[in-house]
Design a protein around this motif. Structure first.
Motif, mmCIF file in Angstrom:
data_model
loop_
_atom_site.group_PDB
_atom_site.id
_atom_site.type_symbol
_atom_site.label_atom_id
_atom_site.label_comp_id
_atom_site.label_asym_id
_atom_site.label_seq_id
_atom_site.Cartn_x
_atom_site.Cartn_y
_atom_site.Cartn_z
ATOM 1 N N LEU A 320 -8.200 -1.273 8.009
ATOM 2 C CA LEU A 320 -8.018 -0.415 9.190
ATOM 3 C C LEU A 320 -9.228 0.491 9.447
ATOM 4 O O LEU A 320 -9.161 1.366 10.306
ATOM 5 C CB LEU A 320 -6.759 0.447 9.012
ATOM 6 N N GLU A 323 -10.529 0.580 13.200
ATOM 7 C CA GLU A 323 -9.614 1.266 14.125
ATOM 8 C C GLU A 323 -9.605 2.766 13.872
ATOM 9 O O GLU A 323 -9.575 3.563 14.819
ATOM 10 C CB GLU A 323 -8.197 0.706 13.960
ATOM 11 N N ILE A 354 0.412 -1.121 6.949
ATOM 12 C CA ILE A 354 -0.423 -1.322 8.151
ATOM 13 C C ILE A 354 0.354 -0.956 9.404
ATOM 14 O O ILE A 354 -0.159 -0.277 10.298
ATOM 15 C CB ILE A 354 -0.921 -2.777 8.211
ATOM 16 N N ASN A 355 1.602 -1.365 9.467
ATOM 17 C CA ASN A 355 2.433 -1.062 10.628
ATOM 18 C C ASN A 355 2.612 0.446 10.796
ATOM 19 O O ASN A 355 2.473 0.987 11.905
ATOM 20 C CB ASN A 355 3.805 -1.741 10.485
ATOM 21 N N LYS A 358 -0.769 2.112 11.789
ATOM 22 C CA LYS A 358 -1.080 1.818 13.191
ATOM 23 C C LYS A 358 -0.222 2.654 14.125
ATOM 24 O O LYS A 358 -0.703 3.150 15.168
ATOM 25 C CB LYS A 358 -0.880 0.333 13.467
ATOM 26 N N ASN A 359 1.055 2.822 13.778
ATOM 27 C CA ASN A 359 1.914 3.692 14.582
ATOM 28 C C ASN A 359 1.369 5.113 14.608
ATOM 29 O O ASN A 359 1.378 5.784 15.654
ATOM 30 C CB ASN A 359 3.342 3.705 14.011
ATOM 31 N N GLU A 362 -1.674 5.334 16.933
ATOM 32 C CA GLU A 362 -1.255 5.397 18.335
ATOM 33 C C GLU A 362 -0.664 6.758 18.683
ATOM 34 O O GLU A 362 -0.888 7.286 19.782
ATOM 35 C CB GLU A 362 -0.243 4.289 18.623
#
Length: 449
Positions: A320, A323, A354-355, A358-359, A362
């Motif tokens: 990650l 990002e 990872i999920n 990533k949340n 965002e």
């Protein structure tokens, strides 16, 4: 009354004994008074014997009292001995009061024990306790019914008839839970704890039949799933059906047969084009939804192996890194103890982390000085725990209670299965995934193994 007092009577005896001994000494120096000496010597012996009897009665009462306490014999009592004076009377009254207090305490203890035994025997949870040698200290009627046995003196007796259950009971770590399916319509939730009883460790195992609750939850889950599927399918089918009818009307009204050819006005062609594009878009949306449902229901069983927590976090950071750098987020991780091991399916847990990260990325889109902290530590039960914390806007209470529901999402482009999928993966690891948040301050997801 003073002459009946124990201390006064003891003092009088000592005085008279002293005088008698003085006479014996005096006459002993006069040979002609040998008879008198012998008589008074005998009197001294009798006085000593009587004083010993007089004093030893107190000791006997005290001995009886202590033996009553030692052997829990609280039925006997002590009479108020008026003949030996007020001191004996007060002493015996005190003994009787103490024995009555012990008698009352034992009676209350027995009542409480009977009450607790009645509760233990009638609760719907099976209870079994055994020491490190497997000797069974307690087993209630519910546990006997679950394991289909009348008596159980040692847990090793289960090896012949219930070998799988024996392994679960003996190997289950303290503070952990496990599911075990018995023959018939019984699925047990098995939890274990350790207590110190009479100076030795005793393992207490609780057996709860969760099958009725599972069936109830399964029905609720199917009902909720039906609602979700109906809602999503109707959202796609309704406009498709409406557009199909509209396009049919366009063809009926505007399609002309001229000189062996079919012609449509340009405006009708545009309407057909727009309608077909809309139908195609909604069809793709429906296919995407069905694919998401398929992903949610087809998680592979985890392949457990050991991995260093530091290696896991390093790999996640590398995956990650771009990002995180692009979003200008201050990302950090901490591991305590540094050599912590995790026994999981590495790929599945990476997917969860990872999920969640990533949340968080965002959620920090419009946050000044965005930060994400990844932390691994041991909880109060010495089990590994991972937290992912961001300083974003937080989650409102209404959404906080629903974020793990399949297909529920607050994002415009989200599928609504990420968090529910992550929780399902944690459940496959016999772990938990929870969330807490405070508006305007933080959101924290916690993975406990």
């Amino acid at each position: 009354m003073v002459f009946s007092d124990f201390r006064f009577r003891t003092a009088i005896r000592i005085v008279f004994m002293g005088l008698t001994m003085s006479v014996v000494v005096y006459t002993g120096f006069h040979p002609e008074m040998i008879v008198t000496t012998v008589i008074f010597a005998i009197a001294v012996i009798l006085q000593l014997t009587e004083l010993y009897r007089f004093i030893s009665k107190t000791n006997r009462s005290l001995t009886r009292f202590l033996e009553s306490v030692k052997y829990s014999d609280f039925a006997s009592g002590f009479t108020a001995d008026n003949k030996l004076g007020k001191s004996f009377k007060d002493l015996n009254i005190a003994f009787n009061q103490v024995l009555e207090a012990f008698r009352k305490a034992r009676s209350e203890k027995e009542e409480h024990l009977l009450y607790l035994n009645t509760i233990v025997e009638h609760v719907s949870t099976g209870l079994i306790s055994f020491d490190i040698d497997g000797n069974v200290e307690l087993i209630n009627a519910t546990a006997k019914r679950f394991i289909k046995i009348e008596t159980l003196r040692n847990i090793e007796e289960l090896i012949e008839t219930q070998s799988r259950l024996y392994k679960v009971l003996f190997d289950l770590p303290t503070g952990k839970s496990s599911l075990f399916r018995m023959e018939g319509d019984i699925q047990l939730s098995v939890t274990a704890t350790e207590i110190i009883l009479r100076g030795k460790k005793v393992k207490l195992v609780a057996l709860q039949n969760i099958q009725p609750e599972l069936q109830k939850k399964e029905l609720e889950a199917w009902q909720n799933l039906t609602k979700v599927l109906r809602h999503e399918i109707m959202n796609s089918i309704t406009p498709i059906a409406s557009l199909t009818s509209t396009l049919k009307d366009v063809l009926i009204e505007d399609l002309k047969h001229i000189e062996g050819k079919y012609e449509l006005p340009e405006e009708a062609v545009d309407d057909l084009q727009d309608g077909l594009d809309t139908i195609a878009g909604r069809s793709q949306g429906l296919i995407k939804f069905i694919d998401a449902y398929r992903d949610y229901t087809s998680i592979p069983l985890p392949v457990i192996k050991g991995i260093l927590m530091e290696d896991l976090f390093d790999h996640i950071s590398q995956l990650l890194k771009i990002e995180i750098r692009k979003s200008k987020i201050d990302f950090s991780y901490k591991i305590d103890p540094s050599e912590m091991m995790l026994y999981v399916d590495e790929e599945l847990i990476e997917q969860v982390l990872i999920n969640l990260i990533k949340n968080a990325i965002e959620a920090l889109e419009n946050t000044e000085n965005p930060q994400i902290q990844l932390k691994a530590e041991l909880n109060e039960l010495n089990n590994p725990k991972i937290t992912i914390t961001d300083n974003g806007p937080g989650i409102v209470m209404e959404a906080l209670e629903q974020v793990f529901i399949p297909f529920y999402t607050t994002k415009k482009t989200g599928s609504g299965i990420g968090l529910s999928l992550s929780r399902q993966i944690m459940q496959l690891h016999n772990g938990t995934l929870t969330v807490d948040s405070r508006l305007g301050e933080y959101t924290r997801f916690t993975l406990t193994f």
